[in-house]
Design a protein around this motif. Structure first.
Motif, PDB file in Angstrom:
ATOM      1  N   PHE A  80       7.553  -3.416  35.492  1.00 56.87           N
ATOM      2  CA  PHE A  80       6.692  -3.598  34.039  1.00 56.87           C
ATOM      3  C   PHE A  80       7.284  -4.992  33.141  1.00 56.87           C
ATOM      4  O   PHE A  80       6.291  -6.040  32.878  1.00 56.87           O
ATOM      5  CB  PHE A  80       7.581  -3.260  32.618  1.00 56.87           C
ATOM      6  N   ARG A 143       3.340  -7.974  27.513  1.00 53.62           N
ATOM      7  CA  ARG A 143       3.193  -6.657  28.113  1.00 53.62           C
ATOM      8  C   ARG A 143       1.413  -6.759  27.594  1.00 53.62           C
ATOM      9  O   ARG A 143       0.691  -6.148  28.716  1.00 53.62           O
ATOM     10  CB  ARG A 143       3.462  -5.916  27.166  1.00 53.62           C
ATOM     11  N   TYR A 144       1.030  -7.253  26.684  1.00 56.46           N
ATOM     12  CA  TYR A 144      -0.695  -7.331  26.618  1.00 56.46           C
ATOM     13  C   TYR A 144      -1.084  -7.704  28.084  1.00 56.46           C
ATOM     14  O   TYR A 144      -2.179  -7.501  28.256  1.00 56.46           O
ATOM     15  CB  TYR A 144      -1.026  -7.453  25.271  1.00 56.46           C
ATOM     16  N   GLU A 145      -0.759  -8.967  28.090  1.00 56.88           N
ATOM     17  CA  GLU A 145      -1.454  -9.542  29.936  1.00 56.88           C
ATOM     18  C   GLU A 145      -1.476  -8.443  30.594  1.00 56.88           C
ATOM     19  O   GLU A 145      -2.239  -8.527  31.033  1.00 56.88           O
ATOM     20  CB  GLU A 145      -0.534 -11.076  29.998  1.00 56.88           C
ATOM     21  N   ASP A 146      -0.547  -8.021  30.846  1.00 56.21           N
ATOM     22  CA  ASP A 146      -0.085  -6.908  31.955  1.00 56.21           C
ATOM     23  C   ASP A 146      -1.417  -5.914  32.368  1.00 56.21           C
ATOM     24  O   ASP A 146      -1.535  -5.135  32.873  1.00 56.21           O
ATOM     25  CB  ASP A 146       1.382  -6.551  31.539  1.00 56.21           C
ATOM     26  N   ILE A 147      -1.695  -5.425  30.281  1.00 62.52           N
ATOM     27  CA  ILE A 147      -2.305  -4.540  29.849  1.00 62.52           C
ATOM     28  C   ILE A 147      -4.190  -5.092  30.633  1.00 62.52           C
ATOM     29  O   ILE A 147      -4.534  -4.688  31.388  1.00 62.52           O
ATOM     30  CB  ILE A 147      -2.923  -4.377  28.793  1.00 62.52           C
ATOM     31  N   VAL A 148      -4.152  -6.710  30.521  1.00 58.96           N
ATOM     32  CA  VAL A 148      -5.317  -7.177  30.904  1.00 58.96           C
ATOM     33  C   VAL A 148      -5.652  -6.971  32.563  1.00 58.96           C
ATOM     34  O   VAL A 148      -6.773  -6.982  32.847  1.00 58.96           O
ATOM     35  CB  VAL A 148      -6.010  -8.593  29.842  1.00 58.96           C
ATOM     36  N   LEU A 150      -3.961  -5.758  33.974  1.00 57.09           N
ATOM     37  CA  LEU A 150      -4.017  -3.976  35.677  1.00 57.09           C
ATOM     38  C   LEU A 150      -5.280  -3.362  35.123  1.00 57.09           C
ATOM     39  O   LEU A 150      -6.160  -2.928  36.294  1.00 57.09           O
ATOM     40  CB  LEU A 150      -3.212  -2.753  34.608  1.00 57.09           C
ATOM     41  N   ALA A 151      -5.448  -3.846  33.841  1.00 64.81           N
ATOM     42  CA  ALA A 151      -6.824  -2.941  33.310  1.00 64.81           C
ATOM     43  C   ALA A 151      -8.290  -3.875  34.172  1.00 64.81           C
ATOM     44  O   ALA A 151      -9.329  -3.640  34.060  1.00 64.81           O
ATOM     45  CB  ALA A 151      -7.512  -2.966  32.094  1.00 64.81           C
ATOM     46  N   ARG A 152      -8.407  -5.264  33.965  1.00 60.78           N
ATOM     47  CA  ARG A 152     -10.294  -5.345  34.449  1.00 60.78           C
ATOM     48  C   ARG A 152      -9.443  -6.629  35.849  1.00 60.78           C
ATOM     49  O   ARG A 152     -10.454  -7.463  35.422  1.00 60.78           O
ATOM     50  CB  ARG A 152     -10.330  -6.870  32.839  1.00 60.78           C
ATOM     51  N   ALA A 193       4.335  -4.202  40.949  1.00 60.06           N
ATOM     52  CA  ALA A 193       3.983  -4.338  39.468  1.00 60.06           C
ATOM     53  C   ALA A 193       2.405  -4.695  39.304  1.00 60.06           C
ATOM     54  O   ALA A 193       2.335  -4.333  37.541  1.00 60.06           O
ATOM     55  CB  ALA A 193       4.621  -6.249  39.706  1.00 60.06           C
ATOM     56  N   GLY A 195       0.151  -2.966  40.004  1.00 55.18           N
ATOM     57  CA  GLY A 195      -0.862  -1.693  40.873  1.00 55.18           C
ATOM     58  C   GLY A 195      -1.543  -1.825  42.144  1.00 55.18           C
ATOM     59  O   GLY A 195      -2.450  -0.968  41.989  1.00 55.18           O
ATOM     60  N   LEU A 196      -0.682  -2.187  42.608  1.00 56.14           N
ATOM     61  CA  LEU A 196      -1.833  -2.529  44.001  1.00 56.14           C
ATOM     62  C   LEU A 196      -0.864  -1.499  45.257  1.00 56.14           C
ATOM     63  O   LEU A 196       0.285  -1.078  46.124  1.00 56.14           O
ATOM     64  CB  LEU A 196      -2.547  -3.695  44.029  1.00 56.14           C
TER      65      LEU A 196
ATOM     66  N   ARG B  76     -16.492  -8.823  28.435  1.00 57.52           N
ATOM     67  CA  ARG B  76     -15.794  -7.582  28.176  1.00 57.52           C
ATOM     68  C   ARG B  76     -14.484  -6.995  27.422  1.00 57.52           C
ATOM     69  O   ARG B  76     -14.033  -8.061  26.882  1.00 57.52           O
ATOM     70  CB  ARG B  76     -15.589  -6.830  29.609  1.00 57.52           C
ATOM     71  N   ALA B 151      -2.077   1.047  36.133  1.00 61.31           N
ATOM     72  CA  ALA B 151      -1.681   0.584  37.438  1.00 61.31           C
ATOM     73  C   ALA B 151      -1.308   2.480  37.808  1.00 61.31           C
ATOM     74  O   ALA B 151      -1.868   2.030  39.554  1.00 61.31           O
ATOM     75  CB  ALA B 151      -0.393   0.905  36.951  1.00 61.31           C
ATOM     76  N   ARG B 152      -1.592   3.405  37.784  1.00 60.43           N
ATOM     77  CA  ARG B 152      -1.174   4.725  38.417  1.00 60.43           C
ATOM     78  C   ARG B 152      -1.703   5.542  38.726  1.00 60.43           C
ATOM     79  O   ARG B 152      -1.487   6.454  39.295  1.00 60.43           O
ATOM     80  CB  ARG B 152       0.450   4.252  38.101  1.00 60.43           C
TER      81      ARG B 152
END
Lengths: 235, 235
Positions: A80, A143-148, A150-152, A193, A195-196, B76, B151-152
């Motif tokens: 995380f 955490r918000y940056e992380d979400i962006v 991972l998602a985009r 970290a 998701g790859l 987006r 991520a997973r």
DNA sequence: CGGTCGTTTGAAGTGGTTCAAGCCTTGTGG
DNA sequence: CCACAAGGCTTGAACCACTTCAAACGACCG
């Protein structure tokens, strides 16, 4: 070889810089914090950082590097966040209700915030706590940056952005020099970290290297082209 | 057609159930909260919920549904969370430093927590604030689940898990009946929250429907097989 | 100097995206 | 009450980013 006390002093200067620059800690309170630090907690590389007490304990990192992670039922891991010198984190017993552990990636030295501030002068205590709370809020916002991310973002963008983030954070605490900076992670850590898969992290790093944007090898980042990386992952 | 006051009462019962069940609010304080509520803020479907004041304002949702989102430079969107009745959220001016907006998905009714609790009795005030803080902490913890999800998990797992989450949260506030529940989202909203394309969300929903796990159509979820969905997305 | 862990590369497979078109549902105005 | 428009849903086909599997190579450590 510096004495232990000299090493602590050196570490402290790095760690406290983040609180001063990003969290508004005054020089006077920083000095008070330095004087308040007695014994430190030390965790060897690879060990679990987990308090026994049922209530979470707020810690503050003096030196070393760690990460917050969860182990998934299939054995894969999700990281995380990375904990760097000057970062606060919560240490708590790991169980079903709290499946999020903190692991030391290098030898890690930290203090228990509440214990350390126990005998502090009231106003110092309040100011230091406020700064650490702000640092916690900054970590939360990440955490918000992380979400962006991972998602985009594509693989290349994710890797680029993470290297930029680490550069920013380490630069702020004076741990970047003209040759680059030490980043004690494996490609597997990046993969966990971001998701790859490890293989694809490797290929992305190679692409960055080939394009002259950054080189990450054997725990060191060098030749970082901030503007070029920025252009890769807009906003 | 119920009177406005009757509608407010009905809404309040749903909204406060979350604070009581998940956040330890006592029945007595819940009753006090009901009596404290004077005028409410109303936002029409599709509108931006943003306070003018520079400092963030804590709001508490009485009825309706919204989402926290960021608009990316390429147009987006990334949805960070869905706001349901009984959920607290922060309303603040949207700008470069805070690129995260709250949008009302349906007509949304909420109160400003600080204003509402202004004249409250001290102990009620403290208890209500504590419960809302816990609700905020629960919402924060969900960001970690979101990260693992993005991520997973596969597309099918992401959709399944989101439907389960919505069912859990709406069930807790008594907004699920034997026919299922109302979920005023489009497939595009799901896509924006789950980091998927609309087309693939559609295919995933079809797969869930075909396997008899859940049906989501035209803003309603029905035939939800909790055990089956659970099995799909372990831990 | 051998073992172990991390890195690198290739080849094949797959899950998800994109583009494009048709259909359904809902709301609106004649 | 019907016609039509607009937005949302559905489906197919082609494409591509990333994964998985497998094997070789390199660095560091005892």
């Amino acid at each position: 070889m510096p004495q232990p006390s000299a090493m602590l002093k050196e570490s402290f200067n790095h760690a406290v810089a983040g609180l001063i620059q990003a969290c508004g800690l005054s020089a006077a309170s920083a000095e008070s914090l330095r004087e308040l630090i007695g014994s430190t907690e030390r965790y060897p590389a690879g060990s679990l950082v987990s308090s026994m007490s049922p209530a979470p304990r707020l810690k503050w990192t003096l030196s070393g590097c760690g990460c917050e992670l969860r182990v998934l039922p299939d054995g894969r891991r999700q990281i995380f966040s990375f904990v760097l010198p000057g970062d606060p984190f919560l240490s708590r017993p790991v169980n079903a209700a709290n499946p999020c552990e903190v692991i030391a990636l290098t030898n890690l030295e930290c203090i228990d915030v509440a214990l350390t501030l126990d005998g502090a002068d009231g106003s110092d205590r309040a100011e230091i706590l406020k700064a650490i709370d702000r640092a916690l809020a900054l970590a939360h916002a990440r955490r918000y940056e992380d979400i962006v991310r991972l998602a985009r973002r594509s693989a290349l963008e994710r890797v680029a952005e993470l290297l930029l983030e680490m550069h920013d954070r380490l630069h702020q605490i004076g741990m970047v020099d003209e040759r680059g900076f030490h980043l004690p992670l494996t490609q597997e850590h990046l993969a966990d970290a971001l998701g790859l898969s490890v293989v694809h992290v490797n290929r992305s790093l190679k692409a960055l290297r080939t394009h002259g944007l950054a080189t990450f090898r054997f725990g060191r980042v060098s030749d970082l082209d901030r503007a070029g990386l920025r252009a890769l992952c807009p906003a």
